[in-house]
Design an enzyme around this catalytic site. Sequence first.
Site, PDB file in Angstrom:
ATOM      1  N   GLN A 128      -0.554   5.573   6.438  1.00 53.48           N
ATOM      2  CA  GLN A 128      -0.649   7.016   6.692  1.00 53.48           C
ATOM      3  C   GLN A 128      -0.720   7.785   5.361  1.00 53.48           C
ATOM      4  O   GLN A 128      -1.293   7.286   4.413  1.00 53.48           O
ATOM      5  CB  GLN A 128       0.505   7.499   7.578  1.00 53.48           C
ATOM      6  CG  GLN A 128       0.421   7.057   9.023  1.00 53.48           C
ATOM      7  CD  GLN A 128       0.959   5.662   9.258  1.00 53.48           C
ATOM      8  OE1 GLN A 128       1.993   5.275   8.732  1.00 53.48           O
ATOM      9  NE2 GLN A 128       0.257   4.887  10.040  1.00 53.48           N
ATOM     10  N   LYS A 174      -6.778   3.598   1.172  1.00 56.04           N
ATOM     11  CA  LYS A 174      -5.772   2.750   0.523  1.00 56.04           C
ATOM     12  C   LYS A 174      -6.128   1.269   0.613  1.00 56.04           C
ATOM     13  O   LYS A 174      -5.885   0.508  -0.321  1.00 56.04           O
ATOM     14  CB  LYS A 174      -4.404   3.005   1.162  1.00 56.04           C
ATOM     15  CG  LYS A 174      -3.896   4.436   0.974  1.00 56.04           C
ATOM     16  CD  LYS A 174      -2.561   4.669   1.652  1.00 56.04           C
ATOM     17  CE  LYS A 174      -2.670   4.711   3.165  1.00 56.04           C
ATOM     18  NZ  LYS A 174      -3.467   5.838   3.684  1.00 56.04           N
ATOM     19  N   ASP A 180      -5.876   8.093   5.803  1.00 54.83           N
ATOM     20  CA  ASP A 180      -7.309   7.769   5.763  1.00 54.83           C
ATOM     21  C   ASP A 180      -7.923   8.001   4.376  1.00 54.83           C
ATOM     22  O   ASP A 180      -9.113   8.260   4.248  1.00 54.83           O
ATOM     23  CB  ASP A 180      -8.089   8.605   6.797  1.00 54.83           C
ATOM     24  CG  ASP A 180      -7.483   8.543   8.178  1.00 54.83           C
ATOM     25  OD1 ASP A 180      -7.240   7.418   8.658  1.00 54.83           O
ATOM     26  OD2 ASP A 180      -7.234   9.602   8.774  1.00 54.83           O
ATOM     27  N   HIS A 224      -6.501   0.246   7.810  1.00 62.87           N
ATOM     28  CA  HIS A 224      -6.940   0.095   6.422  1.00 62.87           C
ATOM     29  C   HIS A 224      -8.275  -0.649   6.394  1.00 62.87           C
ATOM     30  O   HIS A 224      -8.359  -1.812   6.784  1.00 62.87           O
ATOM     31  CB  HIS A 224      -5.877  -0.640   5.606  1.00 62.87           C
ATOM     32  CG  HIS A 224      -4.646   0.189   5.387  1.00 62.87           C
ATOM     33  ND1 HIS A 224      -3.592  -0.216   4.606  1.00 62.87           N
ATOM     34  CD2 HIS A 224      -4.309   1.416   5.842  1.00 62.87           C
ATOM     35  CE1 HIS A 224      -2.651   0.720   4.610  1.00 62.87           C
ATOM     36  NE2 HIS A 224      -3.076   1.712   5.353  1.00 62.87           N
TER      37      HIS A 224
END
Length: 423
Positions: free
Chosen positions: A223, A16, A13, A41
């Site tokens: 992740q 990205k 989180d 995302h």
Amino acid sequence: MKMDVLLGLQWGDEGKGKVVDYLAPKYNVVARFQGGPNAGHTLEFDGIKHVLHQIPSGIFRENLKNIIGNGVVLDPVVLKREIEGLGKFNMSVNQNLFISKKATIIIPTHKLLDAAYEKSRGENKIGSTLKGIGPTYQDKIGRVALRVGDIMSPDFDKKYNELVEKHKSVLGFYEYDVKDLPELEKAFFDAVEFFRELNLIDSEYEVNEELANGQRVLAEGAQGSLLDIDFGSYPFVTSSTTMTAGACTGLGVAPSVIGEVFGIFKAYCTRVGSGPFPTELFDEDGERMRKEGNEFGSTTGRPRRCGWIDLPALKYSIMINGVTQLFMMKADVLNIFENIKVCTHYELPDGSTIDKLSFEISEIDAKPVYQTLKGWNCSLAEVNKYEEMPQELKDYVTFLEKELNVSIKMVSVGPDRTQTIMK
């Protein structure tokens, strides 16, 4: 050409998706190398918020090839829904989305197994998203999984049924009700038919040929490094290799091909699910941080645990990934604080201090040792250049760079792609 890698350095989180979207115009290819629909995302531009779960974050850039690599586990139902959702933006993914035939498929009973395993743990739950990720990776390692290329086989139904029978025997052991399976299977097989019309490729050849032809490739991780199956806070981790090495195995490229490694981190820390979190805040500051940062899971909606930045953990992630550039996200969330704390060490039960993530760190009560810096305590809405940032924020960046020994090249001051400051 070298392949650059972008990945998260905390517990996921980190933002990205926004960074991939921002960097994408500099690349010809964006490729996802691990994870599954447990990833969320988030990208925001033109006043619209988009959340991608399996499709690479370069999909919103025209003339950019997006590849889902062999290291990903794919849910056909989720992918179908995502593609159809993109249709309302007049996007045709048939032209620029390509899927590895070696990517593993999540089938309906994987989700049932996920729920059965989590239920059986009682109070010791991992915090699974219940998307079937773990059981799918289990089958992959156990050499019984179905892969994307299998859906083109005339024996696909036979292979599917054989795997389902294996799963049913396990579900029977856990006395888990499978009454929802027929409905789940209907949606699954509808999605499989849809899947057969997509661009299914030998992606390892595609990626290496693009590099050989001088094209720029960006590998996108999901992740975060502290959730890595080997180096994360085991057993409270994900089921895949979330670090730079995973880009090699998840896309089929040699280690010598890796170029820049972009490490993404928040100006503070968050975590979803169970597991150690030394700097977690249980007070008003933690609640303010959660509210200001809208810290709720983009996949699950679960409230994220919030805390101050953890430098021992960041140094660890930088080391195991070979990070060459740092990008700091959500600096604007700290606008509301007069003072900002930074964890520089952990204090152990015997009174000693360490600045490393040892094997025992998941088992012992490690208390954070903080250094306090002056906050900027003002809005960053009008900041467009690094020079315009308040001095306290620049001091925060300088302090982190000195401690981490890697340059922070980007500071994000808001969710929109325009709210991105290059240093």
